[in-house]
Design a protein around this motif. Structure first.
Motif, PDB file in Angstrom:
ATOM      1  N   TRP A 218       0.862  -1.187   0.000  1.00 52.80           N
ATOM      2  CA  TRP A 218       0.000   0.000   0.000  1.00 52.80           C
ATOM      3  C   TRP A 218       0.891   1.226   0.000  1.00 52.80           C
ATOM      4  O   TRP A 218       1.655   1.450   0.950  1.00 52.80           O
ATOM      5  CB  TRP A 218      -0.913   0.002   1.226  1.00 52.80           C
ATOM      6  CG  TRP A 218      -2.078  -0.927   1.084  1.00 52.80           C
ATOM      7  CD1 TRP A 218      -3.338  -0.587   0.687  1.00 52.80           C
ATOM      8  CD2 TRP A 218      -2.113  -2.341   1.324  1.00 52.80           C
ATOM      9  NE1 TRP A 218      -4.159  -1.704   0.661  1.00 52.80           N
ATOM     10  CE2 TRP A 218      -3.429  -2.787   1.042  1.00 52.80           C
ATOM     11  CE3 TRP A 218      -1.147  -3.271   1.735  1.00 52.80           C
ATOM     12  CZ2 TRP A 218      -3.801  -4.125   1.174  1.00 52.80           C
ATOM     13  CZ3 TRP A 218      -1.520  -4.602   1.863  1.00 52.80           C
ATOM     14  CH2 TRP A 218      -2.835  -5.018   1.582  1.00 52.80           C
ATOM     15  N   THR A 219       0.837   2.014  -1.064  1.00 50.41           N
ATOM     16  CA  THR A 219       1.769   3.133  -1.221  1.00 50.41           C
ATOM     17  C   THR A 219       1.222   4.142  -2.225  1.00 50.41           C
ATOM     18  O   THR A 219       0.363   3.809  -3.046  1.00 50.41           O
ATOM     19  CB  THR A 219       3.148   2.638  -1.691  1.00 50.41           C
ATOM     20  OG1 THR A 219       4.087   3.718  -1.714  1.00 50.41           O
ATOM     21  CG2 THR A 219       3.062   2.038  -3.089  1.00 50.41           C
ATOM     22  N   ASP A 220       1.748   5.354  -2.163  1.00 51.97           N
ATOM     23  CA  ASP A 220       1.463   6.345  -3.206  1.00 51.97           C
ATOM     24  C   ASP A 220       2.684   6.570  -4.090  1.00 51.97           C
ATOM     25  O   ASP A 220       2.727   7.512  -4.875  1.00 51.97           O
ATOM     26  CB  ASP A 220       1.014   7.672  -2.585  1.00 51.97           C
ATOM     27  CG  ASP A 220       2.123   8.349  -1.787  1.00 51.97           C
ATOM     28  OD1 ASP A 220       3.197   7.729  -1.581  1.00 51.97           O
ATOM     29  OD2 ASP A 220       1.925   9.503  -1.358  1.00 51.97           O
ATOM     30  N   SER A 221       3.675   5.680  -3.975  1.00 54.65           N
ATOM     31  CA  SER A 221       4.952   5.894  -4.656  1.00 54.65           C
ATOM     32  C   SER A 221       4.867   5.822  -6.169  1.00 54.65           C
ATOM     33  O   SER A 221       5.760   6.323  -6.862  1.00 54.65           O
ATOM     34  CB  SER A 221       5.992   4.877  -4.160  1.00 54.65           C
ATOM     35  OG  SER A 221       6.320   5.121  -2.815  1.00 54.65           O
ATOM     36  N   PHE A 222       3.820   5.191  -6.705  1.00 53.67           N
ATOM     37  CA  PHE A 222       3.719   5.056  -8.161  1.00 53.67           C
ATOM     38  C   PHE A 222       2.570   5.881  -8.732  1.00 53.67           C
ATOM     39  O   PHE A 222       2.137   5.660  -9.854  1.00 53.67           O
ATOM     40  CB  PHE A 222       3.578   3.583  -8.532  1.00 53.67           C
ATOM     41  CG  PHE A 222       4.722   2.756  -8.034  1.00 53.67           C
ATOM     42  CD1 PHE A 222       5.992   2.931  -8.555  1.00 53.67           C
ATOM     43  CD2 PHE A 222       4.553   1.854  -6.989  1.00 53.67           C
ATOM     44  CE1 PHE A 222       7.067   2.197  -8.076  1.00 53.67           C
ATOM     45  CE2 PHE A 222       5.606   1.118  -6.503  1.00 53.67           C
ATOM     46  CZ  PHE A 222       6.873   1.288  -7.047  1.00 53.67           C
TER      47      PHE A 222
END
Length: 380
Positions: A218-222
């Motif tokens: 779960w991330t906003d990195s992409f």
């Protein structure tokens, strides 16, 4: 003691918070603020709330949440101001704190903090939380009381004459109340930043793990990347990282980011969750995930650090690894021994609740501030 804590929020979180909470525009400042702090992102108002419970007068302001700050201005009869620092100055002027605690070294530069101090005759001490490498006097006033979760940084800063003290992150037990923990379990999770543009070591570690285990991220990195970051990466010769960003194998394992209570709920639904400190944290342990994950009850698998045994019992309350290969080996063993993983998660949670809550940190902060004020060397 009258203490004011001035902080900022990650813009991505603010946007997510407003998407998840409808009807905010109809609320007054107090109701809006209460919804915000109940979501428990980052440190929220945990420290000021626990200090208030210890008998102190406290205030907590979020300098860069424009919609919330605009409501404060309107309700307090203050002139409309656009600069976040001008709004904060007005809030502090009305609060009249003896102690100012700031934890954003970008918005609150030494010059700006000194300008705030000049307008506050009540102020006796500036306390700053600094999690970055480098001389903290680049970021905060020379005479500030400086806190850091990283022991090696504290030692370096003290040798340079800075009044520095170790102050670790923590967990707030109240966030467990009402968490949505029902639903499918996640065998192995990672929650947090893993951008190859910002944290290439962590990205490579996760990419290697994703090939060998049922990892969900779960991330906003992409999400959409800022053009300035792409251009800067190319100028510094990081073309490989730019390619990895757009073609990362992790994209197939990635959900959107989770913040606040939603993040804690996912941690609580994770059998195993992973941690890897970023490069600038070397060699100390101390990122927030250590306490968030264990507090939520997940079995935490984390990179070995020099002082991690000061926080948890190794391979009893958390599981450690020294290489990608060892990480894979340990996670596979835990997946095959689910009861052992659950027991480790339970022991880690008990340790965090017994020694690493924000109530504990509030008591530590109270002691540090009182000792400094008693010594008569406030940060003015």
């Amino acid at each position: 003691m009258i203490l004011a804590h001035v902080t900022t929020l990650y813009p991505g979180y603010v946007a997510d918070f407003e998407r998840r909470h409808t009807g905010l525009s109809a609320l007054g400042y107090a109701e809006h603020y209460e919804r915000l702090v109940r979501d428990a992102f980052g440190w929220s108002n945990h420290l000021t709330r626990h200090l208030a419970a210890r008998g102190h007068v406290t205030a907590h302001f979020v300098a860069n949440y424009a919609a919330l700050q605009a409501k404060w201005l309107q309700e307090n009869g203050a002139a409309s101001k656009q600069d976040p620092l001008h709004i904060v100055a007005e809030q502090l002027h009305r609060t009249r704190p003896e102690v100012l605690f700031v934890d954003d070294c970008y918005l609150f530069s030494p010059v700006r903090v000194q300008a705030l101090c000049a307008e506050l005759p009540s102020l006796r001490l500036v306390v700053c939380h600094q999690g970055l490498d480098g001389d903290p006097r680049q970021f905060f006033p020379d005479d500030a009381l400086v806190l850091s979760p990283a022991g090696h940084q504290v030692a370096t800063w003290r040798a340079a004459g800075v009044d520095a003290h170790q102050f670790r992150h923590a967990f707030e037990p109240a966030v467990r109340e009402g968490l949505e923990t029902h639903g499918p379990r996640t065998p192995v999770s990672f929650l947090g930043s893993c951008s190859p543009l910002l944290h290439p070591e962590r990205h490579r570690w996760l990419a290697a793990l994703a090939r060998q285990m049922p990892l969900e991220i779960w991330t906003d990195s992409f999400a959409a990347v800022r053009p300035r970051l792409l251009v800067g990466s190319l100028r510094r010769g990081r073309a490989r990282q730019v390619v990895e960003h757009f073609f990362s194998p992790l994209r197939r394992r990635t959900h959107g980011p989770l913040y606040g209570r939603a993040m804690f709920a996912q941690l609580a639904r994770s059998d195993i969750t992973l941690n890897c400190h970023i490069a600038m944290a070397q060699p100390s342990a101390g990122n927030m995930r250590l306490f968030e994950a264990t507090g939520a009850g997940a079995c935490l698998v984390t990179d070995a650090r020099r002082d991690l045994d000061e926080i948890f019992a190794l391979d009893s309350e958390v599981v450690t690894y020294g290489s990608i290969e060892e990480c894979v080996e340990r996670v596979r063993w835990l997946l095959d021994h689910a009861s052992a993983a659950a027991e480790i998660g339970a022991r880690g949670q008990r340790r965090t609740l017994a020694a690493h809550t924000f109530a504990h940190r509030a008591a530590e902060l109270e002691g540090l501030i009182e000792a400094r004020l008693k010594a008569g060397t406030g940060g003015r």
